[in-house]
Design a protein around this motif. Structure first.
Motif, PDB file in Angstrom:
ATOM      1  N   GLU A 102       0.811  -1.222   0.000  1.00 53.49           N
ATOM      2  CA  GLU A 102       0.000   0.000   0.000  1.00 53.49           C
ATOM      3  C   GLU A 102       0.845   1.274   0.000  1.00 53.49           C
ATOM      4  O   GLU A 102       0.313   2.370   0.143  1.00 53.49           O
ATOM      5  N   THR A 103       2.139   1.118  -0.169  1.00 51.41           N
ATOM      6  CA  THR A 103       3.051   2.258  -0.068  1.00 51.41           C
ATOM      7  C   THR A 103       2.719   3.357  -1.064  1.00 51.41           C
ATOM      8  O   THR A 103       2.802   4.536  -0.741  1.00 51.41           O
ATOM      9  N   GLY A 104       2.310   3.006  -2.251  1.00 51.86           N
ATOM     10  CA  GLY A 104       2.023   4.007  -3.274  1.00 51.86           C
ATOM     11  C   GLY A 104       0.552   4.323  -3.433  1.00 51.86           C
ATOM     12  O   GLY A 104       0.158   4.862  -4.467  1.00 51.86           O
ATOM     13  N   THR A 105      -0.264   4.002  -2.419  1.00 50.64           N
ATOM     14  CA  THR A 105      -1.705   4.195  -2.579  1.00 50.64           C
ATOM     15  C   THR A 105      -2.266   5.151  -1.529  1.00 50.64           C
ATOM     16  O   THR A 105      -1.644   5.420  -0.508  1.00 50.64           O
ATOM     17  N   LEU A 106      -3.464   5.629  -1.815  1.00 47.06           N
ATOM     18  CA  LEU A 106      -4.214   6.463  -0.881  1.00 47.06           C
ATOM     19  C   LEU A 106      -5.385   5.650  -0.344  1.00 47.06           C
ATOM     20  O   LEU A 106      -5.899   4.762  -1.029  1.00 47.06           O
ATOM     21  N   ASP A 107      -5.835   5.972   0.873  1.00 48.22           N
ATOM     22  CA  ASP A 107      -7.009   5.278   1.404  1.00 48.22           C
ATOM     23  C   ASP A 107      -8.278   5.988   0.923  1.00 48.22           C
ATOM     24  O   ASP A 107      -8.221   6.924   0.118  1.00 48.22           O
ATOM     25  N   VAL A 108      -9.429   5.571   1.420  1.00 50.55           N
ATOM     26  CA  VAL A 108     -10.701   6.106   0.932  1.00 50.55           C
ATOM     27  C   VAL A 108     -10.897   7.588   1.260  1.00 50.55           C
ATOM     28  O   VAL A 108     -11.696   8.255   0.613  1.00 50.55           O
ATOM     29  N   THR A 109     -10.175   8.098   2.254  1.00 55.01           N
ATOM     30  CA  THR A 109     -10.303   9.522   2.590  1.00 55.01           C
ATOM     31  C   THR A 109      -9.255  10.382   1.899  1.00 55.01           C
ATOM     32  O   THR A 109      -9.224  11.589   2.104  1.00 55.01           O
ATOM     33  N   GLY A 110      -8.389   9.772   1.120  1.00 52.87           N
ATOM     34  CA  GLY A 110      -7.357  10.516   0.411  1.00 52.87           C
ATOM     35  C   GLY A 110      -6.036  10.603   1.142  1.00 52.87           C
ATOM     36  O   GLY A 110      -5.093  11.225   0.672  1.00 52.87           O
ATOM     37  N   ALA A 111      -5.949   9.978   2.319  1.00 50.93           N
ATOM     38  CA  ALA A 111      -4.698   9.980   3.073  1.00 50.93           C
ATOM     39  C   ALA A 111      -3.776   8.893   2.522  1.00 50.93           C
ATOM     40  O   ALA A 111      -4.222   7.927   1.898  1.00 50.93           O
ATOM     41  N   TRP A 112      -2.499   9.038   2.775  1.00 54.47           N
ATOM     42  CA  TRP A 112      -1.535   8.015   2.386  1.00 54.47           C
ATOM     43  C   TRP A 112      -1.871   6.753   3.165  1.00 54.47           C
ATOM     44  O   TRP A 112      -2.049   6.782   4.389  1.00 54.47           O
ATOM     45  N   ALA A 113      -1.949   5.628   2.496  1.00 58.95           N
ATOM     46  CA  ALA A 113      -2.401   4.386   3.114  1.00 58.95           C
ATOM     47  C   ALA A 113      -1.504   3.927   4.261  1.00 58.95           C
ATOM     48  O   ALA A 113      -1.974   3.251   5.172  1.00 58.95           O
ATOM     49  N   ILE A 114      -0.241   4.290   4.222  1.00 51.81           N
ATOM     50  CA  ILE A 114       0.669   3.879   5.304  1.00 51.81           C
ATOM     51  C   ILE A 114       1.028   5.060   6.205  1.00 51.81           C
ATOM     52  O   ILE A 114       2.047   5.046   6.900  1.00 51.81           O
ATOM     53  N   GLU A 115       0.161   6.042   6.223  1.00 51.74           N
ATOM     54  CA  GLU A 115       0.417   7.264   6.970  1.00 51.74           C
ATOM     55  C   GLU A 115       0.718   7.014   8.452  1.00 51.74           C
ATOM     56  O   GLU A 115       1.654   7.576   9.005  1.00 51.74           O
ATOM     57  N   SER A 116      -0.064   6.178   9.101  1.00 57.07           N
ATOM     58  CA  SER A 116       0.161   5.961  10.538  1.00 57.07           C
ATOM     59  C   SER A 116       1.469   5.213  10.789  1.00 57.07           C
ATOM     60  O   SER A 116       2.159   5.493  11.766  1.00 57.07           O
ATOM     61  N   ILE A 117       1.819   4.299   9.915  1.00 56.20           N
ATOM     62  CA  ILE A 117       3.096   3.597  10.065  1.00 56.20           C
ATOM     63  C   ILE A 117       4.251   4.588   9.944  1.00 56.20           C
ATOM     64  O   ILE A 117       5.178   4.584  10.758  1.00 56.20           O
ATOM     65  N   VAL A 118       4.175   5.457   8.950  1.00 56.32           N
ATOM     66  CA  VAL A 118       5.229   6.454   8.745  1.00 56.32           C
ATOM     67  C   VAL A 118       5.267   7.435   9.917  1.00 56.32           C
ATOM     68  O   VAL A 118       6.336   7.804  10.408  1.00 56.32           O
ATOM     69  N   TYR A 119       4.081   7.867  10.379  1.00 54.28           N
ATOM     70  CA  TYR A 119       4.012   8.780  11.526  1.00 54.28           C
ATOM     71  C   TYR A 119       4.741   8.186  12.730  1.00 54.28           C
ATOM     72  O   TYR A 119       5.591   8.841  13.335  1.00 54.28           O
ATOM     73  N   PHE A 120       4.405   6.953  13.093  1.00 53.83           N
ATOM     74  CA  PHE A 120       5.033   6.346  14.263  1.00 53.83           C
ATOM     75  C   PHE A 120       6.524   6.097  14.043  1.00 53.83           C
ATOM     76  O   PHE A 120       7.318   6.244  14.967  1.00 53.83           O
ATOM     77  N   PHE A 121       6.913   5.727  12.829  1.00 54.13           N
ATOM     78  CA  PHE A 121       8.329   5.503  12.529  1.00 54.13           C
ATOM     79  C   PHE A 121       9.131   6.790  12.715  1.00 54.13           C
ATOM     80  O   PHE A 121      10.134   6.824  13.433  1.00 54.13           O
ATOM     81  N   VAL A 122       8.676   7.863  12.068  1.00 52.25           N
ATOM     82  CA  VAL A 122       9.403   9.133  12.137  1.00 52.25           C
ATOM     83  C   VAL A 122       9.371   9.703  13.555  1.00 52.25           C
ATOM     84  O   VAL A 122      10.386  10.177  14.075  1.00 52.25           O
ATOM     85  N   ALA A 123       8.214   9.644  14.211  1.00 51.44           N
ATOM     86  CA  ALA A 123       8.104  10.169  15.574  1.00 51.44           C
ATOM     87  C   ALA A 123       9.016   9.397  16.527  1.00 51.44           C
ATOM     88  O   ALA A 123       9.638   9.990  17.413  1.00 51.44           O
ATOM     89  N   ALA A 124       9.122   8.089  16.332  1.00 53.96           N
ATOM     90  CA  ALA A 124      10.024   7.290  17.171  1.00 53.96           C
ATOM     91  C   ALA A 124      11.475   7.704  16.940  1.00 53.96           C
ATOM     92  O   ALA A 124      12.258   7.804  17.893  1.00 53.96           O
ATOM     93  N   LEU A 125      11.832   7.962  15.688  1.00 52.23           N
ATOM     94  CA  LEU A 125      13.195   8.432  15.414  1.00 52.23           C
ATOM     95  C   LEU A 125      13.445   9.795  16.050  1.00 52.23           C
ATOM     96  O   LEU A 125      14.524  10.044  16.592  1.00 52.23           O
ATOM     97  N   VAL A 126      12.464  10.678  15.995  1.00 50.78           N
ATOM     98  CA  VAL A 126      12.609  11.995  16.623  1.00 50.78           C
ATOM     99  C   VAL A 126      12.848  11.832  18.121  1.00 50.78           C
ATOM    100  O   VAL A 126      13.728  12.483  18.703  1.00 50.78           O
ATOM    101  N   ILE A 127      12.084  10.963  18.759  1.00 55.38           N
ATOM    102  CA  ILE A 127      12.268  10.712  20.196  1.00 55.38           C
ATOM    103  C   ILE A 127      13.660  10.142  20.462  1.00 55.38           C
ATOM    104  O   ILE A 127      14.323  10.523  21.425  1.00 55.38           O
ATOM    105  N   ALA A 128      14.112   9.241  19.593  1.00 60.77           N
ATOM    106  CA  ALA A 128      15.448   8.665  19.766  1.00 60.77           C
ATOM    107  C   ALA A 128      16.528   9.751  19.675  1.00 60.77           C
ATOM    108  O   ALA A 128      17.500   9.730  20.429  1.00 60.77           O
ATOM    109  N   PHE A 129      16.346  10.706  18.774  1.00 61.78           N
ATOM    110  CA  PHE A 129      17.320  11.787  18.639  1.00 61.78           C
ATOM    111  C   PHE A 129      17.242  12.790  19.784  1.00 61.78           C
ATOM    112  O   PHE A 129      18.264  13.295  20.244  1.00 61.78           O
ATOM    113  N   LEU A 130      16.035  13.091  20.253  1.00 58.23           N
ATOM    114  CA  LEU A 130      15.861  14.107  21.294  1.00 58.23           C
ATOM    115  C   LEU A 130      16.080  13.586  22.710  1.00 58.23           C
ATOM    116  O   LEU A 130      16.500  14.328  23.589  1.00 58.23           O
TER     117      LEU A 130
END
Length: 142
Positions: A102-130
């Motif tokens: 689903e990496t290249g797709t949008l969900d029914v509301t127009g959001a990136w289908a893997i948006e929550s996975i990416v959000y948690f991944f990036v936010a976890a990296l930010v926490i690791a750095f901070l």
């Protein structure tokens, strides 16, 4: 006048440790909902996905570490950086198991289908750095 206003706003919101606490509470708290769902409902679905990919099903217990234990540690500010890195790794595994198609797709509301996975991944990296910051249960273990 504008410069004075901007300086006042900057000074009012210049609380990095409070920002770290808020980030930890939100990321850890929201991920904990995912983990508690698996803790209560079981990990059979994840074990089945792993087995279908030729991996041993017992690896599914790792999701309880990544989605229950690590978020609790992140919220508390205990072993924050290692916990955040484990959470980021958990999101990579989640992407490989359920999101890669689903990496290249949008969900029914127009959001990136893997948006929550990416959000948690990036936010976890930010926490690791901070790190945990001053407002944590064990500041020495950040």
């Amino acid at each position: 006048m504008v410069k004075s206003l901007l300086n006042s706003v900057n000074n009012m919101f210049s609380h990095e440790d409070l920002g770290r606490l808020l980030l930890r509470l939100v990321v850890g708290g929201l991920m904990l909902f995912h983990g508690l769902h698996k803790l209560i409902g079981g990990i059979d679905g994840i074990a089945g996905m792993l087995v279908s990919k030729g991996l041993p099903g017992f690896i599914a217990y790792g999701v309880l570490i990544g989605e229950v234990l690590c978020p609790i540690l992140i919220i508390l500010g205990v072993l924050t950086r290692p916990s955040a890195l484990v959470l980021a790794f958990t999101m990579v595994v989640a992407w490989l198991l359920v999101g890669i198609g689903e990496t290249g797709t949008l969900d029914v509301t127009g959001a990136w289908a893997i948006e929550s996975i990416v959000y948690f991944f990036v936010a976890a990296l930010v926490i690791a750095f901070l790190g945990a910051g001053r407002y944590s249960v064990a500041p020495a273990w950040k």
